[in-house]
Scaffold this motif. Structure first.
Motif, PDB file in Angstrom:
ATOM      1  N   LEU A   1       0.828  -1.214   0.000  1.00 56.47           N
ATOM      2  CA  LEU A   1       0.000   0.000   0.000  1.00 56.47           C
ATOM      3  C   LEU A   1       0.857   1.256   0.000  1.00 56.47           C
ATOM      4  N   GLY A   2       2.022   1.212   0.669  1.00 60.87           N
ATOM      5  CA  GLY A   2       2.907   2.375   0.674  1.00 60.87           C
ATOM      6  C   GLY A   2       3.432   2.680  -0.717  1.00 60.87           C
ATOM      7  N   ALA A   3       3.847   1.632  -1.437  1.00 60.89           N
ATOM      8  CA  ALA A   3       4.280   1.845  -2.821  1.00 60.89           C
ATOM      9  C   ALA A   3       3.125   2.377  -3.661  1.00 60.89           C
ATOM     10  N   GLY A   4       1.935   1.830  -3.435  1.00 62.61           N
ATOM     11  CA  GLY A   4       0.775   2.334  -4.152  1.00 62.61           C
ATOM     12  C   GLY A   4       0.466   3.777  -3.823  1.00 62.61           C
ATOM     13  N   THR A   5       0.628   4.162  -2.567  1.00 58.34           N
ATOM     14  CA  THR A   5       0.373   5.549  -2.155  1.00 58.34           C
ATOM     15  C   THR A   5       1.257   6.517  -2.931  1.00 58.34           C
ATOM     16  N   ALA A   6       2.543   6.183  -3.061  1.00 60.91           N
ATOM     17  CA  ALA A   6       3.461   7.059  -3.785  1.00 60.91           C
ATOM     18  C   ALA A   6       3.060   7.176  -5.253  1.00 60.91           C
ATOM     19  N   VAL A   7       2.737   6.053  -5.884  1.00 65.76           N
ATOM     20  CA  VAL A   7       2.351   6.096  -7.298  1.00 65.76           C
ATOM     21  C   VAL A   7       1.017   6.822  -7.462  1.00 65.76           C
ATOM     22  N   PHE A   8       0.084   6.622  -6.522  1.00 67.89           N
ATOM     23  CA  PHE A   8      -1.200   7.324  -6.602  1.00 67.89           C
ATOM     24  C   PHE A   8      -0.997   8.825  -6.516  1.00 67.89           C
ATOM     25  N   ALA A   9      -0.050   9.251  -5.686  1.00 61.40           N
ATOM     26  CA  ALA A   9       0.219  10.686  -5.558  1.00 61.40           C
ATOM     27  C   ALA A   9       0.713  11.257  -6.882  1.00 61.40           C
TER      28      ALA A   9
ATOM     29  N   VAL B   1       3.286   5.868 -16.440  1.00 59.40           N
ATOM     30  CA  VAL B   1       2.646   6.023 -15.128  1.00 59.40           C
ATOM     31  C   VAL B   1       1.618   4.920 -14.923  1.00 59.40           C
ATOM     32  N   PHE B   2       0.843   4.606 -15.964  1.00 53.49           N
ATOM     33  CA  PHE B   2      -0.128   3.524 -15.837  1.00 53.49           C
ATOM     34  C   PHE B   2       0.581   2.179 -15.657  1.00 53.49           C
ATOM     35  N   ALA B   3       1.748   2.033 -16.273  1.00 56.67           N
ATOM     36  CA  ALA B   3       2.510   0.799 -16.079  1.00 56.67           C
ATOM     37  C   ALA B   3       2.954   0.670 -14.629  1.00 56.67           C
ATOM     38  N   TYR B   4       3.355   1.795 -13.996  1.00 58.47           N
ATOM     39  CA  TYR B   4       3.691   1.752 -12.574  1.00 58.47           C
ATOM     40  C   TYR B   4       2.479   1.318 -11.758  1.00 58.47           C
TER      41      TYR B   4
ATOM     42  N   ARG C   1      16.089   3.342 -17.538  1.00 59.65           N
ATOM     43  CA  ARG C   1      16.725   2.825 -16.321  1.00 59.65           C
ATOM     44  C   ARG C   1      15.787   2.997 -15.122  1.00 59.65           C
ATOM     45  N   PHE C   2      15.108   4.150 -15.069  1.00 55.58           N
ATOM     46  CA  PHE C   2      14.184   4.388 -13.969  1.00 55.58           C
ATOM     47  C   PHE C   2      12.983   3.442 -14.050  1.00 55.58           C
ATOM     48  N   ASN C   3      12.447   3.256 -15.259  1.00 58.22           N
ATOM     49  CA  ASN C   3      11.337   2.311 -15.422  1.00 58.22           C
ATOM     50  C   ASN C   3      11.738   0.920 -14.954  1.00 58.22           C
ATOM     51  N   LEU C   4      12.958   0.529 -15.294  1.00 59.49           N
ATOM     52  CA  LEU C   4      13.446  -0.778 -14.869  1.00 59.49           C
ATOM     53  C   LEU C   4      13.537  -0.854 -13.353  1.00 59.49           C
ATOM     54  N   SER C   5      14.056   0.191 -12.717  1.00 59.36           N
ATOM     55  CA  SER C   5      14.212   0.166 -11.265  1.00 59.36           C
ATOM     56  C   SER C   5      12.860   0.074 -10.568  1.00 59.36           C
ATOM     57  N   VAL C   6      11.843   0.788 -11.094  1.00 60.53           N
ATOM     58  CA  VAL C   6      10.508   0.746 -10.477  1.00 60.53           C
ATOM     59  C   VAL C   6       9.890  -0.639 -10.635  1.00 60.53           C
ATOM     60  N   VAL C   7       9.793  -1.100 -11.885  1.00 57.12           N
ATOM     61  CA  VAL C   7       9.171  -2.393 -12.127  1.00 57.12           C
ATOM     62  C   VAL C   7       9.999  -3.509 -11.496  1.00 57.12           C
ATOM     63  N   GLY C   8      11.328  -3.375 -11.552  1.00 59.32           N
ATOM     64  CA  GLY C   8      12.186  -4.392 -10.958  1.00 59.32           C
ATOM     65  C   GLY C   8      12.014  -4.494  -9.456  1.00 59.32           C
ATOM     66  N   ALA C   9      11.892  -3.344  -8.775  1.00 58.06           N
ATOM     67  CA  ALA C   9      11.679  -3.363  -7.330  1.00 58.06           C
ATOM     68  C   ALA C   9      10.370  -4.059  -6.983  1.00 58.06           C
ATOM     69  N   PHE C  10       9.315  -3.730  -7.733  1.00 58.73           N
ATOM     70  CA  PHE C  10       8.032  -4.373  -7.482  1.00 58.73           C
ATOM     71  C   PHE C  10       8.117  -5.869  -7.777  1.00 58.73           C
TER      72      PHE C  10
END
Length: 863
Positions: free
Chosen positions: A106-114, A341-344, A735-744
Motif C-alpha cells: 500500500l505504501g508503494a501504491g500511495t506514492a504512485v497514486f500521488a 505512469v499507468f505501467a507503474y 533505467r528508472f522504469n526498470l528500477s521501479v518495475v524491478g523493485a516491485f
C-alpha cells in the motif's frame, strides 16, 4: 446525459453502476445527474481517460458506502471490531507479518497514486488551466509526429480570433560562470518573446517579473528557477539586482520562480528575446497560447488550420507541407509519460494482488483453525451471516491498520520517485495530501474486503453438526483446493512481473552495450565557440594551435574537432552526385555531412575500412572527403573501388580518400549515409573538441580549457561533457522504469515465495492424518514423499506457466516503457519457477519428516 459519458462501453457501465448504487428517489437521481454532468465537463477539459478514472473513483466511493451499510447490520459493527481485534491479537506473529507486507504494498501504491493524482487528475497550477494550449506543427501527409513552429508561423498567429494571447520561446543550453569567469555550469535558458509568466498567471516567489517594456526591448534581465537559486546562490534573497555572468552577456536578476509554477519545468533561467534576435527558419519555437473565454479547443484548431493554409498560399516553399494544431498544455506536458505512469500502477496492482492472495490464504488457515469455535458460536445462536461478517471485518481492520502504516512508507517511496525520476512533469507539486490519504485508506478497505471474501464464505460453510459431534469439518477439502489455487495466482503474477523486469533489464543492457561504431569510454567533449576570427585562415590557425596544445596535455592521448556531437545524428542533409551525376536509383536520397579535423577517427575510435584519414594540411591541395560504409552501399555500389570517386554535395565537393565504419549513436537512431569534410577545408566558428584520455574523464577539463585559453583567452569555458555519462543519461528514463518495475517484481517474488512456503507446509500438515493411514496400510515412505511433493510441484508449475503466458500478453505494455523491448528468454522465466520450487521443497521438508515417521499406532490412537 452528457455526450460521451453515458452510452456504451466502460463509461456507460460506470454510469449504470452508479445508478444501481444510488437510491431510487429524487436525491439519488439528482446525485446521478451531477456525476454525469461533472464527468462530461471533465471529459471536455481533460480527455476521456481522466473522466473515466474520476467516475470510477466516485463509483468506488458509492460501493464502499453501500458495503459499510451492509457490514454494520442490525447487530452492530462495534462488536465485530472488538472480536476482530481479539482474533488478531491471538496470532501476533502472523498478524504482524501480514500487516507489514500489506503496508509495503500500500505504501508503494500511495506514492504512485500521488504521482497519478498530480500529473493526470489535477489541473495545472496556472490561471484558467483548461484554456491553456500548446500549438505545434504537423506534416499534412503524416500527423503522427509533432514539431515546433518557425517564427514566421508565430507571427501569423497574432490575429487569431480564438487565441487570447500567444507567447513563443526557444529553449537553449548556455554556460553560467561565476564572478571571476570560472566554474562553468550548463544551464537551460528559456528565451521568450512575450510575457510567459503573465500568460500562465504566475508570480515570482521573490522579486518581480520583467515589465512589458523590458520584454519588448529584450532587456538584459532574467528570472531564476528556484532550483538554480538554491544550488548556485544558497537561496540568498540579496541575489535580486545582482548580475548573472552568462556567456552571452551579463543579465540582471529580477526574480525567482517557484519550482511548482515553472514552465518548462526543467528550465533554469527565463530571459526576454531581443527583437529579431536568433530568429531564423528553424523549427525551434515552442508556442503556448490561451483560448479566449467561450471558444472551444475545436474552434481554435479550425482557425489554426486556416492560418496554416494562408501561410502555404503566401509562402508555398516554406509552409506548403505543414499544418498547425492545438492540444491542451497539460496533455503536451505529460506526452508519452502517461503510459509509463499507468505501467507503474499496474506493477503496484500486481504486487498488491500478491499480498492480498497471501492474506487470503493466511485467513483461510486461521478460519480452518477456528472451525470448532465457529461451530460453538453457531450453537449458541450466532447466524451464519454474523459469523461470516466477523471474518470480513477482521480482514478490513487488518487492512486499515496496514493502510495507516503505509502512509510514512509511501512518503519515503515518493521521495525516491521524485528524486530519481528523470523529466517528471510537476514533480515539485507531488505530495501526499488528504486526498491521497483517503484514497489509500479506501484501497485498504477494498483490499480487506477482497481478500476476506473466501475466508468469510468458508466460515459460513462450516459443517456445524460434524464439529459438534466431535468429527471433522467437510470444508477441509475445500480449503485444500482454495489454498493451492491462491498460490497458483501468486506464482503467476510474480512470474509475469519478474519476466517483465528481466525483459527491461535485457533491453537496457543491450542499449548500453550497443555497438555505436565509436569507442565511448574515455571520450570527453568540449564546446568551443570562438569569436573575432572571421577568415578561414584565422580559424584554421586557431584550430591547429588548440589541437597542438591539447595533444601536449599529459592526460590526453588524442584530440580532434568535429562540427556535431557523436551522440546525435545531426548534420546538414545534402543531395549527392558522383562523377557529375546522381547515381541511379538514389533519387530523393540524401547524405549527412559533418566537418572534422585531422585525427578525428582515431580520437573517436571510428574504424578506418579503406584508404586514409585526414592529414594536417601542408600548403594547397585538392579538396578531399571521407565517406562511411553506408554511403558506399547507397551511392557507390556500382563502382568497383570507392576510393578516388569525385563526390559533389550541395555546398562542397572532393575526392574520396577514405572509407570509415558506420556510426549509430543509439538503437533508435540507425546509421545514415555520411560525408566527412576536413575542417581546414571548411572552417567553422563553433565546434566540439573531442579528447580521449586514459585518466578520469571528468578530471581532464581544467587542463584542456587552459590549453584553449592559452590560444584564445576570450573563449568562455563550458561544462565538460563525458560521453559515457551522456549515453547513460539518454537511457535514464528506461533505467528508472526498470528500477521501479524491478523493485516491485523482487518484492512480488519474495511474497510469492512466502505464499509457496505457507501452502507447502500447510498442505503437508493437512495431509498428515491421511498419509499416516496410508503408511499404516503398508504405503512406502518414498511413495508418500513423491506423492506429496508432486502435488506441490504441480501448483508451482501451473503458476509459472500461467505467469509466462501473462508476460507474453504484456508485450505491448513493455513497448511504452522501452522501445524495442524483447521478451525475457524462456530459460530466465523458468528459473523463476525453479526458485519458487526450491522454496516449496524447503517448506515441505520439516512437515514431510513428520509424515514419513508417522506410525500406525499413532494413527489408530488418533482415530
Amino acid at each position: 446525459m452528457s455526450p460521451g459519458v453515458g452510452g456504451t462501453g466502460s463509461r456507460g457501465l460506470l454510469v449504470a453502476l452508479a445508478a444501481g448504487l444510488l437510491p431510487d428517489n429524487r436525491s439519488g437521481r439528482a446525485r446521478l445527474g451531477d456525476l454525469i454532468e461533472e464527468a462530461g465537463d471533465l471529459r471536455q477539459r481533460r480527455g476521456p481517460t481522466v473522466a473515466r478514472l474520476w467516475l470510477a473513483a466516485q463509483v468506488a466511493g458509492l460501493a464502499l458506502t453501500a458495503l459499510a451499510r451492509l457490514l454494520i447490520g442490525p447487530e452492530g459493527l462495534r462488536a465485530d471490531v472488538r472480536e476482530s481485534r481479539r482474533a488478531l491479537a491471538r496470532h501476533p506473529w502472523s498478524t504482524t507479518s501480514l500487516v507489514l507486507l500489506l503496508a509495503l504494498a500500500l505504501g508503494a501504491g500511495t506514492a504512485v497514486f500521488a504521482v497519478v493524482d498530480t500529473v493526470l487528475l489535477r489541473d495545472l497550477p496556472y490561471s484558467r488551466p483548461e484554456s491553456l494550449v500548446r500549438i505545434q506543427a504537423t506534416r499534412l501527409e503524416d500527423a503522427s509526429e509533432s514539431f515546433d513552429l518557425t517564427w514566421q508561423e508565430v507571427d501569423a498567429l497574432t490575429d487569431a480570433r480564438t487565441l487570447e494571447a500567444t507567447v513563443g520561446f526557444s529553449v537553449v543550453q548556455r554556460t553560467l560562470l561565476d564572478d571571476e569567469g570560472r566554474d562553468p555550469r550548463s544551464v537551460v535558458v528559456v528565451r521568450s518573446r512575450g510575457d510567459l509568466a503573465g500568460l500562465l498567471g504566475v508570480s515570482p516567489i521573490l522579486g518581480r517579473a520583467p515589465t512589458g517594456e523590458e520584454i519588448r526591448a529584450g532587456a538584459p534581465v532574467a528570472m531564476l528557477s528556484e532550483a538554480l537559486w538554491a544550488s548556485r546562490f544558497g537561496r540568498d534573497p540579496n541575489v535580486l539586482g545582482g548580475t548573472l555572468n552568462l556567456e552571452s552577456g551579463p543579465r540582471e536578476v529580477l526574480g525567482v520562480l517557484s519550482a511548482a509554477h515553472a514552465y518548462p519545468h526543467d528550465a533554469d533561467l527565463w530571459v526576454p528575446l531581443s527583437p529579431g534576435g536568433d530568429e531564423d527558419d528553424d523549427r525551434e519555437v515552442h508556442v503556448v497560447s490561451r483560448v479566449v473565454e467561450g471558444a472551444s479547443l475545436s474552434a481554435a484548431a479550425t482557425e489554426l488550420s486556416a492560418v496554416a493554409a494562408d501561410l502555404a498560399r503566401t509562402d508555398p516553399e516554406a509552409s506548403s507541407d505543414w499544418t498547425l494544431r492545438a492540444r491542451s498544455l497539460q496533455a503536451a506536458m505529460i506526452g508519452g509519460r502517461k503510459a509509463a505512469v499507468f505501467a507503474y500502477l499496474g506493477a503496484v496492482g500486481a504486487m498488491l494482488l500478491v499480498v492480498g492472495l497471501n492474506a487470503s490464504h493466511l485467513m483461510l488457515v486461521r478460519s480452518a483453525a477456528g472451525d470448532r469455535e465457529t461451530a460453538i458460536r453457531a450453537a449458541l445462536g450466532a447466524s451464519r451471516w454474523r459469523l461470516a461478517r466477523s471474518r470480513m471485518v477482521e480482514s478490513v481492520v487488518l487492512s486499515l491498520i496496514a493502510g495507516l502504516m503505509a502512509l510514512p512508507f509511501g512518503q519515503i517511496v515518493l521521495g525516491w520517485l521524485i528524486s530519481s525520476a528523470p523529466d517528471l512533469p510537476l514533480a515539485e507539486a507531488v505530495r501526499i495530501d488528504a486526498r491521497i490519504v483517503l484514497a489509500t485508506l479506501g484501497i485498504a478497505v477494498v483490499s480487506g474486503i477482497a481478500f476476506g471474501v473466501l475466508p468469510a464464505l468458508r466460515t459460513a460453510a462450516v459443517d456445524l453438526r460434524g464439529w459438534l459431534a466431535g468429527g471433522r469439518t467437510t470444508t477441509r477439502r475445500r480449503r485444500g483446493v482454495a489454498g493451492p489455487g491462491l498460490v497458483v495466482s501468486e506464482v503467476a503474477v510474480s512470474t509475469a512481473l519478474v519476466a517483465i523486469s528481466l525483459a527491461l533489464a535485457g533491453t537496457l543492457r543491450d542499449s548500453l552495450r550497443y555497438d555505436r561504431g565509436f569507442e565511448v569510454d574515455g571520450l570527453v567533449a568540449f564546446e568551443v565557440e570562438v569569436e573575432g576570427r572571421d577568415t578561414g585562415e584565422e580559424l584554421a590557425a586557431f584550430f591547429g594551435d588548440v589541437l597542438e596544445r591539447t595533444r601536449r596535455v599529459p592526460t590526453v592521448s588524442a584530440a580532434a574537432f568535429t562540427s556535431h556531437p557523436l551522440t546525435e545524428q545531426r548534420g546538414l542533409a545534402v543531395e549527392i552526385q558522383v562523377d557529375g551525376a546522381a547515381p541511379s536509383g538514389t533519387e530523393g536520397l540524401t547524405a549527412t555531412t559533418r566537418i572534422v579535423s585531422d585525427g578525428f577517427f582515431r580520437t573517436a575510435g571510428v574504424p578506418l575500412r579503406a584508404g586514409r584519414g585526414f592529414e594536417p594540411r601542408a600548403g594547397e591541395r585538392e579538396p578531399e572527403l571521407i565517406v562511411n560504409e553506408y554511403f558506399v552501399r547507397t551511392f557507390l555500389s556500382g563502382r568497383g573501388q570507392p576510393l578516388g570517386a569525385n563526390v559533389e554535395t550541395d555546398w562542397a565537393e572532393g575526392t574520396v580518400v577514405g572509407v570509415v565504419g558506420d556510426v549509430s549513436p543509439a538503437i533508435r537512431e540507425p546509421a545514415r549515409p555520411m560525408v566527412y569534410l576536413p575542417l581546414d577545408q571548411v572552417p567553422l566558428g563553433g565546434s566540439l573538441l573531442l579528447v580521449r584520455t586514459e585518466s578520469a574523464a571528468s578530471a581532464v577539463g581544467a587542463d584542456v580549457w587552459a590549453a584553449i585559453n592559452a590560444v584564445e583567452p576570450a573563449v568562455v569555458p563550458r561544462e565538460t561533457a563525458v560521453l559515457a555519462n551522456t549515453i547513460r543519461a539518454s537511457v535514464a528514463t528506461e533505467r528508472f522504469n526498470l528500477s521501479v518495475v524491478g523493485a516491485f517484481a523482487v518484492v512480488a517474488l519474495l511474497l510469492a515465495g512466502v505464499g509457496v512456503f505457507g501452502v507447502a507446509s500447510e498442505t503437508v500438515s493437512v495431509r498428515l492424518r491421511e498419509v499416516g493411514i496410508r503408511r499404516a496400510l503398508g504405503g512406502s515412505a518414498g511413495r508418500v514423499t513423491v506423492d506429496v511433493l508432486g502435488g506441490i510441484a504441480r501448483v508451482v508449475a501451473a503458476g509459472v506457466v500461467l505467469g509466462i503466458l501473462m508476460s507474453a500478453v504484456s508485450g505491448r505494455a513493455l513497448a511504452t516503457l522501452f522501445v524495442d523491448t524483447t521478451p525475457a528468454s524462456p530459460l530466465l522465466q523458468v528459473s523463476v519457477g525453479l526458485i519458487l520450487a526450491t522454496v516449496a521443497a524447503l517448506a515441505s521438508a520439516l512437515p514431510l519428516l513428520r509424515v514419513v515417521r508417522v506410525s500406525a499406532v499413532d494413527v489408530l490412537a488418533d482415530e
